[in-house]
Design an enzyme around this catalytic site. Structure first.
Site, short mmCIF file in Angstrom:
data_model
loop_
_atom_site.label_atom_id
_atom_site.label_comp_id
_atom_site.label_asym_id
_atom_site.label_seq_id
_atom_site.Cartn_x
_atom_site.Cartn_y
_atom_site.Cartn_z
N THR A 108 0.94 -1.22 0.12
CA THR A 108 -0.03 -0.11 0.21
C THR A 108 0.95 1.21 -0.02
O THR A 108 2.10 1.26 0.24
CB THR A 108 -0.90 0.02 1.29
OG1 THR A 108 -1.55 -1.17 1.19
CG2 THR A 108 -1.87 1.13 1.21
N THR A 126 -4.63 1.53 -1.87
CA THR A 126 -4.00 0.24 -1.86
C THR A 126 -4.88 -0.47 -2.92
O THR A 126 -5.85 -0.24 -3.07
CB THR A 126 -4.31 -0.49 -0.51
OG1 THR A 126 -3.36 -1.70 -0.61
CG2 THR A 126 -5.55 -0.74 -0.31
N ASP A 150 -8.71 -8.99 3.13
CA ASP A 150 -8.93 -8.16 4.55
C ASP A 150 -10.47 -8.80 5.23
O ASP A 150 -10.57 -8.44 6.35
CB ASP A 150 -9.25 -6.81 4.13
CG ASP A 150 -7.75 -6.24 3.64
OD1 ASP A 150 -7.14 -6.86 4.00
OD2 ASP A 150 -7.89 -5.04 3.42
N SER A 179 -10.96 -2.09 6.92
CA SER A 179 -9.86 -1.65 6.14
C SER A 179 -8.66 -0.96 7.56
O SER A 179 -9.34 -0.60 8.55
CB SER A 179 -9.87 -0.58 5.27
OG SER A 179 -8.55 0.10 4.91
N SER A 180 -7.70 -1.07 7.46
CA SER A 180 -6.60 -0.58 8.44
C SER A 180 -6.18 0.74 8.03
O SER A 180 -5.46 1.52 8.77
CB SER A 180 -5.41 -1.42 8.80
OG SER A 180 -5.90 -2.69 9.13
O1 DON Z 1 -7.06 -1.56 3.87
C1 DON Z 1 -6.35 -2.28 4.35
O2 DON Z 1 -6.21 -2.30 5.59
C2 DON Z 1 -5.27 -3.19 3.66
N1 DON Z 1 -6.01 -3.79 2.60
C3 DON Z 1 -4.28 -2.35 3.43
C4 DON Z 1 -3.12 -3.27 2.84
C5 DON Z 1 -1.68 -2.64 3.03
O3 DON Z 1 -1.50 -1.71 3.84
C6 DON Z 1 -0.45 -3.21 2.70
N2 DON Z 1 0.65 -2.45 2.81
N3 DON Z 1 1.50 -2.19 2.66
#
Ligand code: DON
Length: 298
Positions: A108, A126, A150, A179-180
């Site tokens: 991301t 992302t 997720d 989502s984080s």
């Molecule tokens: O939305 C989310 O929380 C995840 N899909 C984000 C994934 C992510 O941050 C991968 N990162 N480096």
């Protein structure tokens, strides 16, 4: 709000907004000092509570009733803060026997922007994994994402990566996954002070948290706050991941003696951020050099 700062982030029902708010509300009940094992222990315990509630309560608001009012209330946080033992970690299994949680990957990006008029944008986005789902929309030329992991994937099953049993984030048709991502703007006296965010899957919230703590509680410059070593706890697995070769061994030992399991990882997060000097208005853009980022000439 966090102390005398205002925090603009992903509003509820975003899981990230709820969890970050809960953790900050817990921390408001303590004075946090830099390079102080007790403060770090308290931060870890607050993370543990935030992520425990995330997995227990949060999912798509169109499918599950979210107790966001309760989770983000200062009173609830105060009650949780009272249960924190300053010398001993609370084992996560004591909070629930169900030890399942899920992992996320690392693809991301985040950027923070300010324009000449002082408008600010905090943007985390992302598509997951390299090239997302690998599918390009015909004639339009953009990639489709691959966010399906997720979700917690199966009911009543703990799989390889310990997916949660019957989580509110259980996969269902038409449902949106948690989502984080936590793009965040911190205001002081109504003016943008800090614009931050990060990639890092489930570690994002805690990275953003630690940049905020660095700038507000430790009163670091943004450069120092970004460079300050990071740690991460997500309730389950019950361990603290810390950035390798960045922490003072004394601090790590002190955390161990409080009962924390420590696991070293290469790095946590990648928080390209902006700090706007409230007195002079000078804008400081700082790249996080952990991943690939640095400003030209940095
Ligand atoms: O939305 C989310 O929380 C995840 N899909 C984000 C994934 C992510 O941050 C991968 N990162 N480096």
């Amino acid at each position: 709000t966090y102390r005398d700062y205002e925090i603009l982030g992903m509003p509820p029902p975003s899981s990230a907004g709820v969890v970050l708010t809960e953790i900050l509300n817990i921390l408001e009940n303590f004075e946090l000092k830099q390079n102080n094992p007790e403060s770090l222990h308290i931060i870890i315990e607050a993370m543990r509570f935030g992520f425990f509630d995330r997995i227990r309560f949060l999912g798509d608001a169109d499918f599950v009733k979210l107790p966001t009012h309760h989770l983000t209330s200062k009173l609830y946080a105060k009650d949780l803060a009272k249960t924190i033992d300053k010398v001993k970690a609370i084992p996560s299994v004591k909070m629930s026997e169900d030890t399942s949680a899920f992992d996320e990957s690392m693809e991301t990006t985040h950027f923070s922007v300010v324009d000449m008029e002082g408008n600010v944008v905090s943007n985390t986005y992302t598509i997951e994994e390299w090239f997302g789902s690998g599918a390009v929309v015909k004639g339009l030329g953009f990639l489709l994402n691959n966010e399906m992991h997720d979700f917690n994937i199966q009911p009543d099953v703990s799989l390889l990566k310990n997916q949660k049993r019957n989580s509110p984030n259980l996969i269902e048709p038409g449902k949106r996954m948690l989502s984080s991502m936590a793009p965040t703007i911190v205001l002081k006296n109504g003016k943008p002070l800090l614009i931050t965010g990060s990639p890092g899957g489930k570690t994002i919230i805690n990275t953003v948290l630690q940049v905020i703590i660095g700038v507000t509680d430790y009163q670091l410059t943004l450069r120092e706050a970004i460079d300050y070593p990071r740690l991460n706890h997500t309730w389950m697995p019950d361990r603290v991941t810390i950035e390798k070769n960045r922490w003072d061994a004394k601090i790590v030992n002190s955390l161990r003696s409080r009962g924390h399991n420590i696991l070293e990882v290469t790095y946590l997060g990648d928080a390209h951020s902006i700090w706007i000097d409230p007195v002079t208005g000078v804008i400081y853009g700082e790249a996080d050099t952990r991943r690939y980022g640095w400003a030209e000439g940095y």
